[in-house]
Each structure stands twice: as C-alpha cells, then as structure tokens.
Motif scaffolding. Sequence first.
Motif, short mmCIF file in Angstrom:
data_model
loop_
_atom_site.label_atom_id
_atom_site.label_comp_id
_atom_site.label_asym_id
_atom_site.label_seq_id
_atom_site.Cartn_x
_atom_site.Cartn_y
_atom_site.Cartn_z
N LEU A 122 40.59 6.31 32.02
CA LEU A 122 41.27 5.95 33.35
C LEU A 122 42.10 6.95 34.00
O LEU A 122 42.40 6.90 35.22
N TYR B 249 48.96 -1.70 31.02
CA TYR B 249 47.82 -1.86 30.29
C TYR B 249 47.74 -0.96 29.00
O TYR B 249 47.48 -1.45 28.06
N TRP C 43 42.08 -7.03 32.60
CA TRP C 43 43.08 -7.39 32.00
C TRP C 43 44.46 -7.45 33.17
O TRP C 43 44.95 -8.41 32.97
N CYS C 44 44.27 -6.65 34.20
CA CYS C 44 45.37 -6.64 35.13
C CYS C 44 45.31 -8.16 36.07
O CYS C 44 46.11 -8.58 36.31
N VAL D 51 48.59 0.58 35.43
CA VAL D 51 47.96 1.35 34.25
C VAL D 51 48.94 1.55 33.10
O VAL D 51 48.39 1.43 32.06
N TRP E 131 40.19 -2.45 32.24
CA TRP E 131 41.34 -2.50 32.91
C TRP E 131 41.83 -3.70 33.77
O TRP E 131 42.70 -4.25 34.08
N TYR E 132 40.51 -3.81 34.79
CA TYR E 132 40.62 -4.43 36.02
C TYR E 132 40.59 -6.01 35.67
O TYR E 132 41.53 -6.64 36.09
N SER F 34 41.14 5.22 25.90
CA SER F 34 41.49 4.75 27.36
C SER F 34 42.12 5.31 28.37
O SER F 34 41.64 5.29 29.44
#
Length: 533
Positions: free
Chosen positions: A84, A64, A138-139, A61, A135-136, A80
Amino acid sequence: MLNKYSVTNDAVLEGDSANTPRLVLSFAGVPIDTSLPIWRLSIDYKINFSVFAGHPLELAVRSYLEQLIRTRSASYTANSFKWLERLALTDVKKSVLEALQVVGHVTISVYESFGHTLRGNGNTVVAFKSAFIRWYLWCCDAGISEFDEDVATELEAVMLRSPSRGQAVLSQDEDEGPLTSEEVESLLERLRIAIEDEAVALEPVAAAWLMICFGMNSKNLRLLEEQDLTEYTASDGTQVYELRVPRIKKRKALERSEFRTRTVEPLIGKLLFKVIANNRMRCPPSNDFFRDCSGIKVSYSRPLFREREVRKDAIGTFFERDAYRPRKYRPLFALQYIVKHFGLRSRTGSQLHLTPRRLRYTLATRLVANGASPREVADALDHSSTDHVLIYFNAGSELVDRLDRTIGPILVPHAQAFLGKIVRGPHEAERGGDPNSVIAHKSKTMESLRKVGTCGEHSFCDLYAPIACYTCRMFQPWLEADHRSVLDGLLDTRDERLREGSDPKWTKVNDRTIAAVKEVIAICDQTLAAEAA
C-alpha cells in the motif's frame, strides 16, 4: 469507551494528546505503538508510517493496518504496508486528491493510477493490486466515507477475474468468499437461539440479522434511527414490520436523504423493537434535548444502534445532534462478538471470519441460487445498476456446476423433492392459528397474492418463500390451494431467462423446487379424485 460487546483484542488504547502512545494489541498479544513515525511490529518487522503523514487517506490506511496488527502476523502486516506504500507516490496521491474533489470518494481511476506505478513479474503485480482491493473492501465495510460501495463491487469483480483470486472466491474461500451452506446454517441456528437468550447482547444479534437479511453495510446500520422501524396491522390481520433503510449515495449532500423500505420478518421486527425499548430505558426521550452552538434547543437523533455514552468529541460542535451515532467499526465489532460468543468455526476448523461484505456476498449468491434476476439482486443490494451484480451470476454459475459435479452422482435427481405434509387448510396445520405462518404466492396473471400453505417453523426462517418452501420439511401445502400458479411461475421464469441467453447451469437450481411442486399437485389431485369417487 468500548461498548459491552467489544473484545479486548479490538481495542485501540488512545491517549488524550499527540504525545500519548496509541497502543494496539497485536495478534501475538504485544502492544504496538502506532502514534510513532516508525511502528515496531516485532523483533524482525517494522514499518515507516511517516510516508503517509498529511496524506488525504492517512486515517484509512492507518485504520486498516491497525486491524491487520490485531488479526494478522507481523510479516503479513509489514507486507501489506509495503504493497500500500505506493499510495503515497506523487502521481497516485494526485489521483486521490482529484477523485475526492470531483466525486467525494476514491474511484477506479485511483486503482488504475496505482497500477501504473507497478513494475515486475505478473505475480508481483497481482500481489500489489490484490492488496489495494482488500484495503478498499475493508474500508467500505468499515463505513469510511471516502470509499464507495459501487466501486468496491467493481474492484471485487476485478479480483474475481484474476485466476488465483477468482478460484478462491468460487471455491468459497474461508476468509473472503461467501459462507458455505454449513456456515450459514450454523450462524442462523445460533442467532435464532440468541433472540430468546437473555445472556446474549441484543444489539449485535439484531445487527447481524439485518446484515444477513438485507446485505446492509456498516454505514447503513449506523445511519438507522428508531423512527425508521414501523409496525401496522394488514387487512387480513397480519402484523407487518417495515424498516426504512438509508441509501448510501456519496454524491448526496445530506445523509438520510433517500431510503428504501424493506419488509422485516415479524421475529426480527419484534427484536428491533426490543432494542428500541432498551435504548429508551437507558436514555428516555425526555433527555434528548440540548442547546446547540447558537443556544437554540435541539434534540439528539436516536440511532437504532446507539452508543451507550455520548461521544464527547461531538459536544459543542455542529455534529452534536449525532453524539449518540455509533462509531464506524461498531457493526464489525458486533459480528466479532457473535463469532466469539458462540465459538463459530469455518469449514477448516479455524475461527469464522465474518464481515458485512461476506454476508452481503452470501446474500447475493443465495438469491442467485434461488432464481433471482439481476434486477432483483441489484434491488436487494440497493445498487443503482445491474452492471454491478453480474459478477454474482458468473460466480453462481460456476458454483452450481461445481456442486453438480460433487454431489450429483451421489443423489437420485429430485427423488422425494417434496418433504412436507399436505393439510386441508390452516385448521389442520401446525401454527395454523398464527397469521404470520401463512405462505403466499404472487400470481402474475391475477396480480394478487394466493395463499398456498402454512409454515410450521416456530423460529425465524430465511428461506426465499414460497420458492424454497416446497422442498422444506416444515412446509404444509393446503390441499385445494392454487399450486399450479406457483409451477407456472417457476417454469415461465426459467424459460424466459433461457430465452434471454442466461447460462443454463444456474437456471437448473430451481429444478428441484419444480419437481417438488409437481409432486404436491399430483398428490392433491389424487386425493381430491379419490374423495370425489
């Protein structure tokens, strides 16, 4: 230490202790201290990151959000975080811990648990879920180990099924969808030039080519080693380059335990060998040895894309062998370097947003457009099941339909589909003396390669040979080659897919190629008949 092609705005200025500020340069050019419990993003926005203290995904987290600080406005970053923040709720955190303990990565069950906490109107729920998916993804692109590529593809499909998000992808959204044809051609043109341009760093160019050609993600690139690239001479004299690509399977205990071997274009193969030569010039193999924790002499691994300086945090640990392994964000930095060095722009005129995921999505949609089957697309993306690639075909169908409506009335269908030049053989062709220029077709009936022509392109070509060659002006078909086997293969494939119930919209994408092959056959037949008379 930043590698030479990192950019200032990507830097995280870290101290040596927990009391030293961790400064991230914001999109507005202001240093933001992310080592504090409260992050002051601007005069109006701040976030309380302490809610993630001790959370199993705290680093994911944090990383990101730091990226959003660099690239987005303070309000976007704050929103964001608000979306999250539900990851820190007890039920969601419990779901995360269970997923990590059982399979080692964040699963769809975590997304479902996250969704169960949501209340409010439809737009609010969509905003929260979309933030989780962004987010997922990007990770995954960043190569963070707790995130799985197959799960990312499933979540991407969820995003596509959402009317608002799906429309953005299908209309080739400038930030999230596949690159447009114009953006792809602009990128490829710059990368072709970069291969011979000594002013451009070799490593980011080579990394970009591998992401374009094979849809590699960040971790694939970081696990590549010099030994994975091989070269040999085929029986017909052709130089063949092959690359063993490490497979990314989270349930495997050992990294680099499974590989897929990919054939690499000669121009790219030579570029990768240049990267290796530069590595060895900077750090000869004779310097590779060290004493491990037990005093045993061990050799460092030699990554294909390596850090210029040893990672000091790995010295004296069980991971010292990988002390030159590139950091997680290196591939992202490589693409950012390419974009900024060449001033690449999106179709709206803004700076092109380029990530490994966008190139992976672009590869899949272009394969679909060239007539690849679900199994072929799954193989290209190294998916274990075709279930994860069907969304590309749905996207491809609507995209082809949209293109038909847009440009169909303007063009005469298949008029002059063949734009090249027919020659008698390689002796008459441009680049005819270069064995790498030969275009071959695999005959299903003969189960062998049939040579059908010569490519006159002197730089790297990313077209799907020989399917796309017949509509290319650089293609030089041979007069007496077996072009009918190419036509038969195209017709058989189209008919087979229609029988399987495939959407007829995307099966039309090869109709222009079929028309071009028919033109070549007709011209060859007429020429040979006239000569016989």
